[in-house]
Each structure stands twice: as C-alpha cells, then as structure tokens.
Motif scaffolding. Structure first.
Motif, PDB file in Angstrom:
ATOM      1  N   LYS A 198      54.418  49.685  18.314  1.00 20.12           N
ATOM      2  CA  LYS A 198      55.204  50.831  17.517  1.00 20.12           C
ATOM      3  C   LYS A 198      55.865  50.170  16.191  1.00 20.12           C
ATOM      4  O   LYS A 198      55.929  50.816  15.139  1.00 20.12           O
ATOM      5  CB  LYS A 198      56.629  50.891  18.430  1.00 20.12           C
ATOM      6  N   LYS A 199      56.008  48.918  16.061  1.00 22.66           N
ATOM      7  CA  LYS A 199      56.342  48.175  14.774  1.00 22.66           C
ATOM      8  C   LYS A 199      54.993  48.098  13.975  1.00 22.66           C
ATOM      9  O   LYS A 199      55.501  48.459  12.777  1.00 22.66           O
ATOM     10  CB  LYS A 199      56.861  46.570  15.118  1.00 22.66           C
TER      11      LYS A 199
ATOM     12  N   LEU B 163      58.997  39.224  18.211  1.00 26.51           N
ATOM     13  CA  LEU B 163      57.969  39.702  19.099  1.00 26.51           C
ATOM     14  C   LEU B 163      57.231  38.433  19.489  1.00 26.51           C
ATOM     15  O   LEU B 163      56.732  38.443  20.758  1.00 26.51           O
ATOM     16  CB  LEU B 163      57.151  40.848  18.635  1.00 26.51           C
TER      17      LEU B 163
ATOM     18  N   CYS C  22      52.711  44.247   5.932  1.00 25.79           N
ATOM     19  CA  CYS C  22      54.012  43.434   6.514  1.00 25.79           C
ATOM     20  C   CYS C  22      54.569  42.582   5.346  1.00 25.79           C
ATOM     21  O   CYS C  22      54.025  41.231   5.643  1.00 25.79           O
ATOM     22  CB  CYS C  22      53.763  42.807   7.943  1.00 25.79           C
TER      23      CYS C  22
ATOM     24  N   ALA D 296      56.313  47.359  22.027  1.00 27.73           N
ATOM     25  CA  ALA D 296      56.912  47.127  20.709  1.00 27.73           C
ATOM     26  C   ALA D 296      56.271  46.751  19.625  1.00 27.73           C
ATOM     27  O   ALA D 296      56.325  47.191  18.373  1.00 27.73           O
ATOM     28  CB  ALA D 296      57.823  46.221  20.914  1.00 27.73           C
ATOM     29  N   CYS D 297      55.182  45.965  20.052  1.00 33.30           N
ATOM     30  CA  CYS D 297      54.260  45.526  18.785  1.00 33.30           C
ATOM     31  C   CYS D 297      53.544  46.778  18.250  1.00 33.30           C
ATOM     32  O   CYS D 297      53.508  46.798  16.986  1.00 33.30           O
ATOM     33  CB  CYS D 297      53.156  44.427  19.306  1.00 33.30           C
TER      34      CYS D 297
ATOM     35  N   TRP E 191      61.027  41.019  12.846  1.00 35.32           N
ATOM     36  CA  TRP E 191      60.558  41.581  14.173  1.00 35.32           C
ATOM     37  C   TRP E 191      59.127  40.880  14.653  1.00 35.32           C
ATOM     38  O   TRP E 191      58.899  40.642  15.356  1.00 35.32           O
ATOM     39  CB  TRP E 191      60.144  43.261  14.124  1.00 35.32           C
TER      40      TRP E 191
ATOM     41  N   GLU F 123      59.467  42.613   6.675  1.00 36.64           N
ATOM     42  CA  GLU F 123      59.058  42.879   8.116  1.00 36.64           C
ATOM     43  C   GLU F 123      59.028  41.413   8.792  1.00 36.64           C
ATOM     44  O   GLU F 123      58.659  41.469  10.133  1.00 36.64           O
ATOM     45  CB  GLU F 123      57.683  43.485   8.225  1.00 36.64           C
TER      46      GLU F 123
ATOM     47  N   GLY G 198      54.673  51.675  12.692  1.00 35.93           N
ATOM     48  CA  GLY G 198      55.933  51.863  11.478  1.00 35.93           C
ATOM     49  C   GLY G 198      55.628  51.216  10.217  1.00 35.93           C
ATOM     50  O   GLY G 198      55.890  51.697   9.210  1.00 35.93           O
ATOM     51  N   ALA G 199      54.914  49.806  10.242  1.00 32.00           N
ATOM     52  CA  ALA G 199      54.860  49.064   9.057  1.00 32.00           C
ATOM     53  C   ALA G 199      53.727  49.916   8.263  1.00 32.00           C
ATOM     54  O   ALA G 199      53.496  49.861   6.871  1.00 32.00           O
ATOM     55  CB  ALA G 199      54.509  47.625   9.547  1.00 32.00           C
TER      56      ALA G 199
END
Length: 321
Positions: A216-217, A302, A291, A213-214, A298, A295, A220-221
């Motif tokens: 992936k986020k 996380l 970020c 998840a980290c 999330w 942002e 995206g950022a």
C-alpha cells in the motif's frame, strides 16, 4: 459440407493459420509479416453469388489479419527503455486479442451451418473484451507499475482477510466444512489450532499485515513520486514491480503453512522467506526516486515491524531447530 460453402470458409482457415503465426511472432525478437498460404485450387468455379460472398470474406479476413499484424508490430516497436512492466502488459494484451480471434475463427469454421450460434456470440464477446482492454492500457511505465502493484495488493488483502476469518472459528479453521466420512470426524484434534499454534499465528499475521502495508505504501509512493522520464527512473520502477510480484506467493505459502496440523518449522521457514522479500522491497523502495526523504518514516517503521514479528516467530519456534 457443400463445395461452395467449403470454398467460402477457406479464407477463414487461412486467417486462422496467419493468426497463429502472429501469436508465435509475439514471442519472437522482431515483427515479420505472417505469410498466408495460397488458396487451394477450386474443384469447380463458384456461382456468382458464392463468388461475391467469397470476395467479401477474403476482404474481411485480410483486414483482420492486417490489423492484428499492426498490433503485433506496435508491441515490437515499443522501445525496451519504456519499461519491461509496460512492455509485458502490452504483449499480454496483444496476445489476448490474437488468441480471441483464433478462437472466433475456429468457432465460425466449425459452426458454419448455423446462422448465429451461442459459441460465436461468446467468442465475439471475448474478442470485444480483449480489444477494450487494449484501449485502457497504461500510457507509460509509471502507470503500468501502479496497475500491477495495485493488483498484487488486492491479492494480499484477500489472503489476509481469509486468514482472519479462519481464526474467528474458535480454533477450528475448517468450521465451515461439513463433516464427511472420508475427511474424518470433526473431533479430530489435527484440524484445530493448539494454544502454541495460536501464539505463533499472531506474529505471522503481523507479517501478513506488514505485507499489505508495504504494498500500500509503495503504491502510494509510486503514484505520488514515480516518474518514467529517464531510463534510470523507468528501471527503478521495474525493480519495484518485480519485487512486489514476489510478495503475494510468499504470503500464500506462509498462510497455507499456518493451517493445522501446523508444522512450526515450515511456518518459520516460510515466514523468513516472506520477511526477506519484504525487507528487500523496502530497500529497493528506499533507493528509488519514488521514495524521497519525506517517505523515510514509513520505511523505517515497516522495517522495524518486519524484524519485530520475525524475531517473535524465531522465539516461538526455537525448539524446532
């Protein structure tokens, strides 16, 4: 080998030497023209047809050498403030082209008596593929960081999927391994997860999912907000790429320690290392331009997820200390 053929291959041998010099220069501080050794004296003058082939070969070799030198000079001429991630990708791509040409040159010299060997075709394809990769290099550090983080994410996804599949086997992660006299009986309890092991696996899997998840986020950022317009922004993106590079090895170490027979202390230590890397990545991301306040949600979630799973792992392994 016939004297005339030996003479015709000499430009290729000189090219191979020059290419090796270029490859060495790729790791040096600055570009320099790789000297080509003088051709040896011919034992006898070549025939007119052999001389024409020799001249064609020399012209082709000179062109290849000049093109490779130009590629090396382009890498060395790339300003450092464009980003270390971008420079590394350009350097690696340049080195692959040079290494491919060295291999192709060596193959041609060693198989000169064959009109078109399989080895020559394979080596030519390798050079072609390396050149195609150069043409698809990212144009700035933002695109370079997106590329490498996406690669790290894919590796972590694979590790997570492998561990999920291993847990499907009813406590036996080696269920797809055939029984073997040297490996021992399938009844050996050391190859099964105990109930205590399985309780510990849950928060470990939580950490691995948090790793996915980290990445992936952050990916995206960087795609949405990352910029390579100032040295500060470029450096922040490089910091994200560097810390992202540490996640996959940490995930692998944790995953390996989760297989039976489980050493719970080793699991705890590897989990703590991964948790530390994840929290550091979240801190670097929060401090970067990639970020903005939008942002923050999330990032907090996380951070909490990492702490929650690590605390559970500590609780389950308290008796191991």
């Amino acid at each position: 080998m016939e004297p005339e053929l030996e003479q015709e291959l000499e430009p290729l041998r000189r090219l191979g030497g020059a290419l090796r010099a270029v490859l060495a220069l790729a790791a040096a501080r600055g570009p320099a023209r790789a000297p080509a050794p003088p051709p040896p004296a011919c034992p006898s003058p070549p025939s007119p047809s052999a001389l024409a082939r020799l001249q064609d070969c020399e012209k082709l070799c000179d062109g290849v050498r000049d093109a490779v030198l130009a590629a090396a000079a382009a890498y060395h001429g790339l300003p450092k403030d464009r980003g270390t991630t971008l420079r590394k990708m350009v350097r690696d791509a340049t080195a692959e082209v040079v290494e491919g040409m060295i291999q192709l040159t060596d193959v041609i010299v060693s198989t000169a008596l064959q009109s078109l060997s399989q080895e020559q075709l394979i080596s030519t394809g390798g050079v072609w593929e390396a050149c195609e990769q150069v043409s698809s290099l990212p144009r700035d550090n933002q695109a370079a960081v997106v590329s490498v983080v996406a690669t790290y994410l894919d590796v972590v996804k694979d590790a997570l999927k492998e561990m999920e599949q291993a847990q499907v086997g009813g406590g036996d992660p080696y269920g797809d391994v055939m029984e073997d006299e040297e490996l021992g009986s399938r009844g050996n309890r050391d190859i099964y997860w105990s109930e205590a092991d399985r309780k510990l696996l849950n928060p470990c899997m939580g950490l691995m999912k948090a790793s996915k998840a980290c990445l992936k986020k952050v990916l995206g950022a960087v795609k949405a907000h990352g910029k390579a317009d100032t040295p500060e922004h470029v450096a922040q993106l490089d910091d994200l790429a560097d810390i992202a590079n540490e996640i996959s090895p940490s995930v692998d170490e944790l995953a390996l320690s989760m297989y039976p027979p489980v050493n719970q202390l080793a699991v705890r230590l590897n989990a703590a290392k991964l948790a530390s890397v994840l929290k550091k990545m979240l801190e670097i991301a929060r401090a970067s331009h990639a970020c903005p306040p939008s942002e923050e949600g999330w990032l907090l979630f996380l951070t909490g997820a990492v702490d929650h799973n690590m605390n559970k792992i500590k609780d389950f392994t308290q008796g191991e200390l």
